[in-house]
Design a protein around this motif. Structure first.
Motif, PDB file in Angstrom:
ATOM      1  N   TYR A 152      15.769  -6.423   1.225  1.00 24.54           N
ATOM      2  CA  TYR A 152      15.010  -7.572   0.750  1.00 24.54           C
ATOM      3  C   TYR A 152      15.600  -8.045  -0.576  1.00 24.54           C
ATOM      4  O   TYR A 152      15.619  -7.304  -1.563  1.00 24.54           O
ATOM      5  N   ASP A 153      16.114  -9.275  -0.608  1.00 19.94           N
ATOM      6  CA  ASP A 153      16.706  -9.846  -1.813  1.00 19.94           C
ATOM      7  C   ASP A 153      15.577 -10.268  -2.748  1.00 19.94           C
ATOM      8  O   ASP A 153      15.113 -11.408  -2.711  1.00 19.94           O
TER       9      ASP A 153
ATOM     10  N   LYS B  32      16.121 -13.275  -5.212  1.00 18.57           N
ATOM     11  CA  LYS B  32      16.087 -14.585  -4.549  1.00 18.57           C
ATOM     12  C   LYS B  32      14.649 -15.086  -4.401  1.00 18.57           C
ATOM     13  O   LYS B  32      14.382 -16.290  -4.470  1.00 18.57           O
ATOM     14  N   HIS B  33      13.700 -14.161  -4.208  1.00 19.82           N
ATOM     15  CA  HIS B  33      12.318 -14.544  -3.938  1.00 19.82           C
ATOM     16  C   HIS B  33      11.388 -14.320  -5.126  1.00 19.82           C
ATOM     17  O   HIS B  33      10.174 -14.443  -4.997  1.00 19.82           O
ATOM     18  N   SER B  34      11.946 -13.973  -6.295  1.00 17.09           N
ATOM     19  CA  SER B  34      11.098 -13.570  -7.417  1.00 17.09           C
ATOM     20  C   SER B  34      10.508 -14.749  -8.184  1.00 17.09           C
ATOM     21  O   SER B  34       9.711 -14.554  -9.095  1.00 17.09           O
ATOM     22  N   ARG B  35      10.883 -15.991  -7.822  1.00 15.68           N
ATOM     23  CA  ARG B  35      10.335 -17.138  -8.550  1.00 15.68           C
ATOM     24  C   ARG B  35       8.831 -17.277  -8.319  1.00 15.68           C
ATOM     25  O   ARG B  35       8.117 -17.809  -9.167  1.00 15.68           O
ATOM     26  N   LYS B  36       8.374 -16.852  -7.176  1.00 12.10           N
ATOM     27  CA  LYS B  36       6.946 -16.865  -6.884  1.00 12.10           C
ATOM     28  C   LYS B  36       6.477 -15.418  -6.772  1.00 12.10           C
ATOM     29  O   LYS B  36       6.622 -14.769  -5.734  1.00 12.10           O
TER      30      LYS B  36
ATOM     31  N   ASN C 199       4.171 -14.089  -3.840  1.00 14.53           N
ATOM     32  CA  ASN C 199       4.811 -13.975  -2.526  1.00 14.53           C
ATOM     33  C   ASN C 199       5.685 -12.734  -2.454  1.00 14.53           C
ATOM     34  O   ASN C 199       5.683 -12.006  -1.454  1.00 14.53           O
ATOM     35  N   ALA C 200       6.465 -12.499  -3.508  1.00  7.72           N
ATOM     36  CA  ALA C 200       7.343 -11.326  -3.538  1.00  7.72           C
ATOM     37  C   ALA C 200       6.536 -10.041  -3.444  1.00  7.72           C
ATOM     38  O   ALA C 200       6.884  -9.115  -2.691  1.00  7.72           O
TER      39      ALA C 200
ATOM     40  N   ASP D 117      15.748  -9.150   5.950  1.00  7.57           N
ATOM     41  CA  ASP D 117      14.589  -9.710   5.256  1.00  7.57           C
ATOM     42  C   ASP D 117      13.454 -10.093   6.200  1.00  7.57           C
ATOM     43  O   ASP D 117      12.290  -9.822   5.922  1.00  7.57           O
TER      44      ASP D 117
ATOM     45  N   SER E 187       9.319  -9.168   6.059  1.00  8.46           N
ATOM     46  CA  SER E 187       8.334 -10.200   5.765  1.00  8.46           C
ATOM     47  C   SER E 187       7.478 -10.586   6.961  1.00  8.46           C
ATOM     48  O   SER E 187       6.500 -11.305   6.815  1.00  8.46           O
TER      49      SER E 187
END
Length: 628
Positions: free
Chosen positions: A384-385, A388-392, A395-396, A453, A457
């Protein structure tokens, strides 16, 4: 699989243990007098001081009453009046160990302690103050004892600050998980042989001589935090422990990847313990869950450079059959059982390949290893990157929580009932448990090496818990999480796992009707603070700065500009430490752990590059460099 055996908790521990000590000296001897807890009985240890470079320790076989003990001190004083008599040196709380550099031996003592928690009636302490005392009398020392190199080695040893992040217990094997302590694993291994006891080398001499551990304290390095929390009007005690391995230990750029024995850098076992709050004397329910973090188990490195804040990753080709990687996972299976679930958080795409080099090689290694494993014992690989997904953040964390729930559905948690003993210790109420009693594990639809990923998810894996369970349950297997440094992203993932695990623990204990704890739940927020503190502590130990906590900062509603400023400052702190401080710190660790032992006439530690694949030659044909 063989039936697990369970034993009385008190059989492992002697409630009468030495805990408080007094050090006296004469010209020819040191006398360490230890008193048994809750008694007025004393033991005496004698250390000879007239040998400049030998360690001679003798334990008096007698046990003394208060009167006999005071009479012994008087007689020793009278017998040494001509050379100054018997003198008090210090009160102390245990011996950390002994060490020799070029001539004299030194004794390390705990001279101040602080109680930081209790596990099953056993107190856990941190060190408030320590002292290094030379053993030989000054009259027998040569000039070598006062040489420049001797002083530098002593300064290195002193730089290992025992008052920061070391902890111990006299009566509880704090180096082991609760499950390991309560299970009869039949190894008969000394507690000091544990990979988590950092003064293993320092205590080796006295343990071999005396054939007991009464005089020394076994130090664990990492993190310990205990808090009282509540849910639905019910109180419980929450404990979070992180144990750092002494194998292949060190600092960020000087210890990377794996060594030939399968030991990885930054190898940390994290244990989360939950105990219900009940009136004294009543049976108590207790649960724990263990997860681990550790460097990517390949031969790789990064060269520190004052010119480059992000050094290139260098991957070695010397282990084409992944033997060291295989050894690492075999060791995990031996310690925790199967299955082993690997959660890899590094990047999937980069303009300039760095992390992706390791990602591809790690996937290849797991595929290669899985070919020789039975279907049920294959490594479960989740990727899981996170960056890449840490902006939200929400969700992460939700996706990481689903990955954690999936892992828990395979491994389960540890649970048992314990009952108080008059001396305050606890024992198991159940004697034996067979494999047929365990909850059934959920099988994963993808049996191949890699799960990408979308696998993490998609869907929600919620482990089951039966409120009527009153027999012990074992955790079987473990979740292993890594990013590049196993500090920042890894700590976020461990927190997400901790929240899901806490829900299952509280339901199993009967404190919650549902195992689901939402991320906005006050319990999740309490947990975030504890995991954030743990992450900062481990990051300072390995990387030289507090952890990057962007996701935690967002969850707290911290202003984005303030978060960016904090992250930049921590990057600079880490860069400075890695470039200018870590070499000396690594030397100190190598001396403390006994990885380097000085010898007269041989090169000094600071004259050597003593760390395996710390710097791999640029022209080595077995090296793949990341793109320039």
């Amino acid at each position: 699989m063989a039936t697990e055996k369970w034993i009385d908790f008190t059989h492992q521990y002697n409630p009468c243990f030495l805990q408080k000590f007094t050090l006296y000296e004469t010209r020819s001897n040191f006398y360490i007098c230890g008193r048994y807890k809750k008694t007025n009985l004393w033991r005496v240890l004698k250390i000879y001081r007239l040998e400049p470079s030998e360690l001679n320790i003798v334990e008096d076989s007698a046990t003394y009453s208060d009167f006999e003990y005071l009479d012994l001190l008087r007689r020793v004083h009278d017998g040494n009046r001509s050379t100054g008599g018997l003198k008090l040196v210090t009160k102390c709380f245990g011996i950390v160990g002994f060490i020799k550099f070029l001539e004299p031996y030194y004794m390390l003592l705990v001279t101040g302690r602080k109680k930081i928690g209790v596990i099953c009636g056993h107190a856990v302490y941190s060190i408030k103050k320590s002292e290094i005392i030379p053993i030989p009398h000054s009259s027998v020392l040569s000039n070598l004892a006062y040489s420049k190199n001797e002083k530098r080695y002593k300064k290195l040893l002193s730089s290992v600050d025992l008052t920061k992040d070391f902890f111990f217990s006299y009566s509880y094997n704090i180096m082991n998980s609760l499950q390991k302590n309560l299970c009869n694993n039949g190894t008969g291994q000394s507690q000091y042989e544990s990979m988590f006891v950092w003064n293993h080398f320092l205590t080796r001499g006295i343990r071999n001589t005396l054939k007991n551990n009464q005089w020394t304290v076994a130090l664990v390095y990492g993190f310990f935090k205990q808090e009282n929390l509540s849910v639905a009007g019910r109180d419980f005690k929450f404990t979070l422990i992180a144990r750092r391995s002494r194998h292949y230990a060190g600092t960020r750029y000087l210890k990377r990847g794996v060594n030939e024995k399968g030991r990885v850098a930054n190898d940390v076992e994290t244990e989360q313990i939950v105990v219900e709050d009940v009136p004294e004397g009543y049976p108590m329910q207790i649960s724990s869950v263990v997860q681990v973090r550790g460097s990517i188990p390949l031969f790789w490195s990064q060269e520190t450079s004052w010119m480059n804040i992000k050094p290139d990753i260098i991957l070695s080709k010397k282990d084409k059959k992944y033997e060291a990687t295989r050894l690492h996972f075999e060791n995990l299976a031996k310690r925790y059982g199967n299955p082993i679930i690997v959660l890899n958080l590094i990047k999937t795409n980069e303009k300039k390949p760095r992390e992706t080099i390791l990602r591809a090689e790690f996937s290849n290694a797991i595929r290669f290893i899985n070919k020789d494993l039975s279907k049920e014992n294959r490594l479960k690989f989740l990727s899981y990157d996170l960056q890449k997904h840490s902006r939200k953040a929400i969700n992460a964390l939700q996706i990481l929580g689903r990955a954690g729930a999936y892992a828990l559905s395979l491994t389960g948690i540890f649970y048992c009932q314990v009952t108080p003993k008059p001396e305050g210790l606890l024992n198991l109420s159940c004697i034996e448990r067979s494999d047929d009693d365990y909850p059934q594990n959920l099988s994963h639809k993808n049996e191949d090496a890699e799960t990408v990923d979308r696998e993490v998810s998609s869907g929600s894996h919620v482990p089951s818990a039966n409120l009527s369970i009153k027999v012990p349950i074992l955790q079987k297997g473990v979740l292993r999480t890594n990013c590049i440094d196993c500090l920042d992203r890894t700590n976020v993932a461990q927190y997400a796992y901790g929240v899901v695990a806490l829900g299952l623990q509280l339901k199993t204990l009967g404190l919650l009707k549902s195992p689901n704890i939402g991320l906005d739940n006050p319990l999740a927020k309490d947990l975030m603070g504890i995991y954030e503190t743990m992450g900062d502590t481990l990051a300072l130990q390995y990387g030289g700065s507090a952890a990057h906590n962007k996701i935690f900062c967002e969850r707290r509603g911290q202003w984005r500009a303030a978060t960016q400023s904090q992250e930049f400052l921590r990057t600079l702190q880490r860069y400075y430490s890695n470039t200018y401080v870590d070499a000396e710190k690594q030397n100190a660790i190598n001396v403390f752990l006994g990885h380097f032992q000085p010898q007269q006439g041989k090169p000094a530690l600071w004259e050597l590059d003593s760390d395996q694949h710390h710097i791999i030659g640029i022209h080595d044909p077995n090296v793949i460099e990341s793109a320039k």
